[in-house]
Scaffold this motif. Structure first.
Motif, short mmCIF file in Angstrom:
data_model
loop_
_atom_site.label_atom_id
_atom_site.label_comp_id
_atom_site.label_asym_id
_atom_site.label_seq_id
_atom_site.Cartn_x
_atom_site.Cartn_y
_atom_site.Cartn_z
N PRO A 85 0.84 -1.21 0.00
CA PRO A 85 0.00 0.00 0.00
C PRO A 85 0.86 1.24 0.00
CG PRO A 85 0.03 -1.02 2.17
CD PRO A 85 0.74 -1.96 1.24
N GLY A 86 0.35 2.32 -0.62
CA GLY A 86 1.07 3.58 -0.66
C GLY A 86 0.95 4.34 0.66
N VAL A 87 1.68 5.40 0.76
CA VAL A 87 1.67 6.22 1.96
C VAL A 87 0.44 7.10 1.94
CG1 VAL A 87 2.93 7.94 3.29
CG2 VAL A 87 4.18 6.18 2.04
N GLN A 88 -0.30 7.07 3.02
CA GLN A 88 -1.50 7.88 3.11
C GLN A 88 -1.12 9.34 3.35
OE1 GLN A 88 -4.58 7.02 2.65
NE2 GLN A 88 -4.34 4.81 2.48
N MET A 89 -1.79 10.23 2.61
CA MET A 89 -1.54 11.64 2.77
C MET A 89 -2.27 12.17 3.99
SD MET A 89 -2.31 14.77 0.12
CE MET A 89 -4.07 14.62 0.38
N SER A 160 -14.66 10.10 9.91
CA SER A 160 -14.26 9.62 8.59
C SER A 160 -13.57 10.74 7.84
CB SER A 160 -15.47 9.12 7.81
OG SER A 160 -15.11 8.69 6.51
N SER A 161 -12.90 10.40 6.77
CA SER A 161 -12.21 11.38 5.94
C SER A 161 -12.53 11.11 4.48
CB SER A 161 -10.69 11.33 6.15
OG SER A 161 -10.19 10.05 5.82
N PHE A 162 -12.38 12.13 3.65
CA PHE A 162 -12.71 12.03 2.24
C PHE A 162 -11.41 11.99 1.44
CE2 PHE A 162 -16.09 14.28 4.42
CZ PHE A 162 -17.20 13.54 4.07
N ARG A 163 -11.02 10.78 1.05
CA ARG A 163 -9.79 10.63 0.28
C ARG A 163 -10.02 9.90 -1.03
NH1 ARG A 163 -5.49 8.76 4.99
NH2 ARG A 163 -5.58 10.66 6.24
N THR A 164 -11.26 9.58 -1.35
CA THR A 164 -11.51 8.89 -2.60
C THR A 164 -11.39 9.86 -3.77
OG1 THR A 164 -13.89 9.31 -2.42
CG2 THR A 164 -13.05 7.27 -1.45
N ALA A 165 -11.04 9.32 -4.92
CA ALA A 165 -10.84 10.17 -6.09
C ALA A 165 -12.15 10.81 -6.53
CB ALA A 165 -10.25 9.33 -7.23
N CYS A 166 -13.26 10.09 -6.43
CA CYS A 166 -14.55 10.64 -6.87
C CYS A 166 -14.99 11.80 -5.99
CB CYS A 166 -15.60 9.53 -6.85
SG CYS A 166 -17.24 10.06 -7.41
N ALA A 167 -14.88 11.63 -4.65
CA ALA A 167 -15.32 12.69 -3.73
C ALA A 167 -14.48 13.95 -3.88
CB ALA A 167 -15.28 12.17 -2.30
N THR A 168 -13.15 13.79 -3.90
CA THR A 168 -12.29 14.96 -4.01
C THR A 168 -12.46 15.67 -5.36
OG1 THR A 168 -10.51 13.47 -4.72
CG2 THR A 168 -10.57 14.08 -2.39
N TYR A 238 -3.92 14.10 -6.12
CA TYR A 238 -3.24 13.04 -5.36
C TYR A 238 -4.05 11.76 -5.37
CZ TYR A 238 -1.13 10.63 -1.38
OH TYR A 238 -0.54 9.71 -0.56
N SER A 239 -5.39 11.87 -5.16
CA SER A 239 -6.24 10.67 -5.12
C SER A 239 -6.32 10.01 -6.51
CB SER A 239 -7.64 11.07 -4.64
OG SER A 239 -7.59 11.63 -3.34
N VAL A 240 -6.38 10.81 -7.57
CA VAL A 240 -6.44 10.22 -8.91
C VAL A 240 -5.13 9.50 -9.23
CG1 VAL A 240 -6.58 10.79 -11.35
CG2 VAL A 240 -8.18 11.83 -9.75
N GLN A 241 -4.00 10.04 -8.81
CA GLN A 241 -2.72 9.39 -9.07
C GLN A 241 -2.60 8.08 -8.31
OE1 GLN A 241 0.29 12.29 -8.16
NE2 GLN A 241 0.09 13.33 -10.11
N ARG A 242 -3.14 8.00 -7.09
CA ARG A 242 -3.06 6.76 -6.31
C ARG A 242 -4.10 5.72 -6.75
NH1 ARG A 242 -4.28 6.16 -1.48
NH2 ARG A 242 -2.79 4.51 -1.03
#
Length: 243
Positions: A85-89, A160-168, A238-242
């Motif tokens: 897994p990648g590093v979480q921002m 909760s946090s919003f880190r999905t590509a669709c939400a951002t 960032y989310s789209v790249q991950r």
């Protein structure tokens, strides 16, 4: 006697005693080691069975300290071939789902509502297109900020946090659209106010102070939404790249 060529030469077993050399007697085997006289050996104490829960807890603690047995190298799980897994921002201040983000949304909504209230308090703002655009843009800005403020409150309650590509991506697009409309409406309103005040000298017949206050609130609302635009665009990329 010579060996025949038809029979292979077989080396004797090294464990077997060597045959006696010619002209010598048989070699006596070495005497076995006589054990020293000792007392009776006490039997090893039997292992006391432990409950299953305690045994698993002790094994887990030993493995966590690096003392337990290492897992087998050939063990493969369901995610054995999955990439690491990648590093979480870390969520920056002002990101959706944070307290600073909620404060920014409330500030945007209050400033936009103030701009609409100042402009709607006059009875002749409908005569100019720039003022009507200001009311429409700030009304949209107020509704958008209130909607995202409600989402931020829900995210803070459920942690909760919003880190999905669709939400951002949705947040970034909405902020940039409403921010561009607010800036365009504020600029148009400022131009019309300057025209009425400085060029036509008709402030005595119009509500120039109210127009100026509405224009100032619109610019402050745009300044409040500008950090959200930058942060959400950064999070979306960032989310789209991950993904």
């Amino acid at each position: 006697m010579f060996l025949r060529h038809s029979h292979p030469v077989v080396h004797p077993d090294p464990a077997a005693p060597a045959p006696a050399a010619q002209g010598q007697g048989p070699v006596a085997p070495a005497p076995a080691a006589v054990p020293q006289a000792q007392g009776p050996v006490a039997p090893a104490p039997a292992a006391v069975p432990q409950p299953q829960g305690q045994g698993q807890a002790a094994a887990a603690a030993a493995q966590a300290q690096g003392q337990g047995p290492a897992p087998a190298a050939g063990a493969q799980g369901p995610n054995a071939n999955a990439p690491p897994p990648g590093v979480q921002m870390v969520d920056p201040r002002g990101a959706p789902g944070t307290r600073w983000g909620l404060a920014a949304r409330l500030a945007q909504a209050l400033l936009a509502a103030a701009a609409v209230a100042f402009m709607a308090s006059t009875d002749d703002f409908r005569t100019l297109t720039a003022f009507r655009l200001l009311v429409a843009a700030e009304s949209l800005q107020c509704l958008w900020s209130l909607a995202l403020a409600a989402v931020d409150i829900y995210a803070l309650l459920v942690k909760s946090s919003f880190r999905t590509a669709c939400a951002t991506t949705i947040y970034s697009t909405g902020d940039w659209v409403t921010g561009a409309l607010s800036f365009a409406a504020a600029s148009g309103s400022a131009a019309m106010t300057t025209l009425i005040n400085n060029d036509l000298l008709l402030c005595s017949e119009n509500h120039c102070p109210t127009y100026m206050a509405a224009t100032a609130m619109a610019f402050l609302s745009w300044f409040a939404i500008a950090p959200s635009c930058v942060i959400n665009l950064w999070a979306a990329v960032y989310s789209v790249q991950r993904a």
